[in-house]
Structure formats: structure tokens, C-alpha cells
Design a protein around this motif. Structure first.
Motif, PDB file in Angstrom:
ATOM      1  N   ILE A  44       0.838  -1.202   0.000  1.00 13.44           N
ATOM      2  CA  ILE A  44       0.000   0.000   0.000  1.00 13.44           C
ATOM      3  C   ILE A  44       0.869   1.247   0.000  1.00 13.44           C
ATOM      4  O   ILE A  44       0.628   2.190  -0.760  1.00 13.44           O
ATOM      5  N   ALA A  45       1.885   1.272   0.832  1.00 13.38           N
ATOM      6  CA  ALA A  45       2.780   2.433   0.899  1.00 13.38           C
ATOM      7  C   ALA A  45       3.468   2.671  -0.442  1.00 13.38           C
ATOM      8  O   ALA A  45       3.538   3.816  -0.917  1.00 13.38           O
ATOM      9  N   GLU A  46       3.942   1.606  -1.071  1.00 12.69           N
ATOM     10  CA  GLU A  46       4.598   1.753  -2.368  1.00 12.69           C
ATOM     11  C   GLU A  46       3.620   2.228  -3.438  1.00 12.69           C
ATOM     12  O   GLU A  46       3.978   3.022  -4.307  1.00 12.69           O
ATOM     13  N   SER A  47       2.384   1.760  -3.371  1.00 11.91           N
ATOM     14  CA  SER A  47       1.363   2.202  -4.325  1.00 11.91           C
ATOM     15  C   SER A  47       1.049   3.683  -4.148  1.00 11.91           C
ATOM     16  O   SER A  47       0.921   4.423  -5.128  1.00 11.91           O
ATOM     17  N   PHE A  48       0.916   4.122  -2.897  1.00 13.98           N
ATOM     18  CA  PHE A  48       0.684   5.547  -2.635  1.00 13.98           C
ATOM     19  C   PHE A  48       1.826   6.388  -3.178  1.00 13.98           C
ATOM     20  O   PHE A  48       1.616   7.423  -3.809  1.00 13.98           O
ATOM     21  N   ALA A  49       3.036   5.963  -2.905  1.00 13.96           N
ATOM     22  CA  ALA A  49       4.209   6.708  -3.358  1.00 13.96           C
ATOM     23  C   ALA A  49       4.232   6.804  -4.880  1.00 13.96           C
ATOM     24  O   ALA A  49       4.491   7.871  -5.442  1.00 13.96           O
ATOM     25  N   TYR A  50       3.932   5.717  -5.542  1.00  9.90           N
ATOM     26  CA  TYR A  50       3.943   5.700  -7.002  1.00  9.90           C
ATOM     27  C   TYR A  50       2.847   6.601  -7.569  1.00  9.90           C
ATOM     28  O   TYR A  50       3.094   7.429  -8.440  1.00  9.90           O
ATOM     29  N   GLU A  51       1.623   6.445  -7.070  1.00 15.26           N
ATOM     30  CA  GLU A  51       0.491   7.213  -7.590  1.00 15.26           C
ATOM     31  C   GLU A  51       0.646   8.715  -7.358  1.00 15.26           C
ATOM     32  O   GLU A  51       0.243   9.519  -8.178  1.00 15.26           O
ATOM     33  N   ARG A  52       1.236   9.083  -6.248  1.00 15.72           N
ATOM     34  CA  ARG A  52       1.388  10.505  -5.913  1.00 15.72           C
ATOM     35  C   ARG A  52       2.716  11.089  -6.383  1.00 15.72           C
ATOM     36  O   ARG A  52       2.930  12.291  -6.289  1.00 15.72           O
ATOM     37  N   GLY A  53       3.618  10.227  -6.844  1.00 15.43           N
ATOM     38  CA  GLY A  53       4.911  10.705  -7.297  1.00 15.43           C
ATOM     39  C   GLY A  53       5.731  11.312  -6.175  1.00 15.43           C
ATOM     40  O   GLY A  53       6.524  12.228  -6.375  1.00 15.43           O
ATOM     41  N   HIS A  54       5.545  10.774  -4.962  1.00 13.97           N
ATOM     42  CA  HIS A  54       6.236  11.309  -3.789  1.00 13.97           C
ATOM     43  C   HIS A  54       6.734  10.149  -2.939  1.00 13.97           C
ATOM     44  O   HIS A  54       5.941   9.375  -2.406  1.00 13.97           O
ATOM     45  N   SER A  55       8.038  10.037  -2.807  1.00 11.91           N
ATOM     46  CA  SER A  55       8.624   8.973  -2.001  1.00 11.91           C
ATOM     47  C   SER A  55       8.178   9.098  -0.550  1.00 11.91           C
ATOM     48  O   SER A  55       8.152  10.197   0.016  1.00 11.91           O
ATOM     49  N   LEU A  56       7.852   7.991   0.058  1.00  9.76           N
ATOM     50  CA  LEU A  56       7.459   8.009   1.471  1.00  9.76           C
ATOM     51  C   LEU A  56       8.663   8.123   2.396  1.00  9.76           C
ATOM     52  O   LEU A  56       8.512   8.211   3.609  1.00  9.76           O
ATOM     53  N   ASP A  57       9.865   8.130   1.820  1.00 15.80           N
ATOM     54  CA  ASP A  57      11.072   8.360   2.620  1.00 15.80           C
ATOM     55  C   ASP A  57      11.193   9.824   3.033  1.00 15.80           C
ATOM     56  O   ASP A  57      11.917  10.148   3.969  1.00 15.80           O
ATOM     57  N   VAL A  58      10.505  10.700   2.319  1.00 16.99           N
ATOM     58  CA  VAL A  58      10.534  12.134   2.622  1.00 16.99           C
ATOM     59  C   VAL A  58       9.295  12.459   3.433  1.00 16.99           C
ATOM     60  O   VAL A  58       8.171  12.253   2.990  1.00 16.99           O
ATOM     61  N   ARG A  59       9.513  12.954   4.606  1.00 20.08           N
ATOM     62  CA  ARG A  59       8.404  13.284   5.503  1.00 20.08           C
ATOM     63  C   ARG A  59       8.050  14.757   5.346  1.00 20.08           C
ATOM     64  O   ARG A  59       8.734  15.634   5.858  1.00 20.08           O
ATOM     65  N   ARG A  60       6.983  15.033   4.637  1.00 16.08           N
ATOM     66  CA  ARG A  60       6.604  16.424   4.381  1.00 16.08           C
ATOM     67  C   ARG A  60       6.036  17.120   5.609  1.00 16.08           C
ATOM     68  O   ARG A  60       6.092  18.331   5.713  1.00 16.08           O
ATOM     69  N   TYR A  61       5.450  16.366   6.523  1.00 13.95           N
ATOM     70  CA  TYR A  61       4.782  16.986   7.661  1.00 13.95           C
ATOM     71  C   TYR A  61       5.569  16.882   8.966  1.00 13.95           C
ATOM     72  O   TYR A  61       5.173  17.455   9.958  1.00 13.95           O
ATOM     73  N   MET A  62       6.671  16.144   8.943  1.00 12.94           N
ATOM     74  CA  MET A  62       7.426  15.962  10.170  1.00 12.94           C
ATOM     75  C   MET A  62       7.911  17.304  10.699  1.00 12.94           C
ATOM     76  O   MET A  62       8.467  18.103   9.961  1.00 12.94           O
ATOM     77  N   TRP A  63       7.681  17.534  11.969  1.00  8.64           N
ATOM     78  CA  TRP A  63       8.062  18.745  12.694  1.00  8.64           C
ATOM     79  C   TRP A  63       7.241  19.980  12.273  1.00  8.64           C
ATOM     80  O   TRP A  63       7.496  21.073  12.716  1.00  8.64           O
ATOM     81  N   LYS A  64       6.257  19.808  11.394  1.00  8.81           N
ATOM     82  CA  LYS A  64       5.452  20.938  10.941  1.00  8.81           C
ATOM     83  C   LYS A  64       4.052  20.918  11.521  1.00  8.81           C
ATOM     84  O   LYS A  64       3.389  21.940  11.577  1.00  8.81           O
ATOM     85  N   LEU A  65       3.576  19.747  11.903  1.00  6.57           N
ATOM     86  CA  LEU A  65       2.244  19.601  12.474  1.00  6.57           C
ATOM     87  C   LEU A  65       2.336  18.915  13.823  1.00  6.57           C
ATOM     88  O   LEU A  65       3.229  18.107  14.055  1.00  6.57           O
ATOM     89  N   GLU A  66       1.400  19.229  14.682  1.00  9.97           N
ATOM     90  CA  GLU A  66       1.356  18.530  15.965  1.00  9.97           C
ATOM     91  C   GLU A  66       0.581  17.238  15.783  1.00  9.97           C
ATOM     92  O   GLU A  66      -0.522  17.229  15.221  1.00  9.97           O
ATOM     93  N   TYR A  67       1.153  16.161  16.232  1.00  9.07           N
ATOM     94  CA  TYR A  67       0.497  14.860  16.082  1.00  9.07           C
ATOM     95  C   TYR A  67      -0.370  14.611  17.258  1.00  9.07           C
ATOM     96  O   TYR A  67      -0.501  14.017  18.028  1.00  9.07           O
TER      97      TYR A  67
END
Length: 67
Positions: A44-67
Motif C-alpha cells: 500500500i505504501a509503495e502504491s501511494f508513493a507511485y500514484e502521488r509521485g512522492h517517495s514516502l522516505d521524505v516526511r513532508r509533515y514531520m516537525w510541521k504539524l502537531e500529532y
């Protein structure tokens, strides 16, 4: 789950109890369900990465949002 619901209206739950393990000895089902779920999550993770053209190794929200 709270983070996902807060930031998306498309939340899907994958539960090991939904996997068909009927062909596996009942004593071993818990063991194998962990292996199967790991494979499913990776696919599932690989499919998301492929469909969105965004590697899941890059965390876009890390340290930017409160979890």
C-alpha cells in the motif's frame, strides 16, 4: 488514527482479522498474520508513493504539524 481523521476524509482501516487465514493452522495464524500485514502495508505504501509521485522516505509533515 486521530491524526489521519483530522487531516483527511479518506481514512481506511486494515485489520488482521479481515485476512483469510483459513488454510493456515489455527495455532500459527497470529504469527503469519503479522507477516501478511507487513507485506500488505508495504504494498500500500509503495502504491501511494507511485500514484502521488512522492517517495514516502521524505516526511513532508514531520516537525510541521502537531500529532
Amino acid at each position: 488514527m486521530d491524526f489521519a481523521k483530522k487531516h483527511s476524509d479518506k481514512v481506511y482501516v486494515i485489520d488482521n482479522k479481515d485476512f483469510d487465514m483459513s488454510l493456515i493452522d489455527e495455532d500459527l495464524q497470529d504469527y503469519y498474520s503479522q507477516i501478511v500485514s507487513g507485506v500488505v502495508y508495504r504494498l500500500i505504501a509503495e502504491s501511494f508513493a507511485y500514484e502521488r509521485g512522492h517517495s514516502l522516505d521524505v516526511r513532508r509533515y514531520m516537525w510541521k504539524l502537531e500529532y
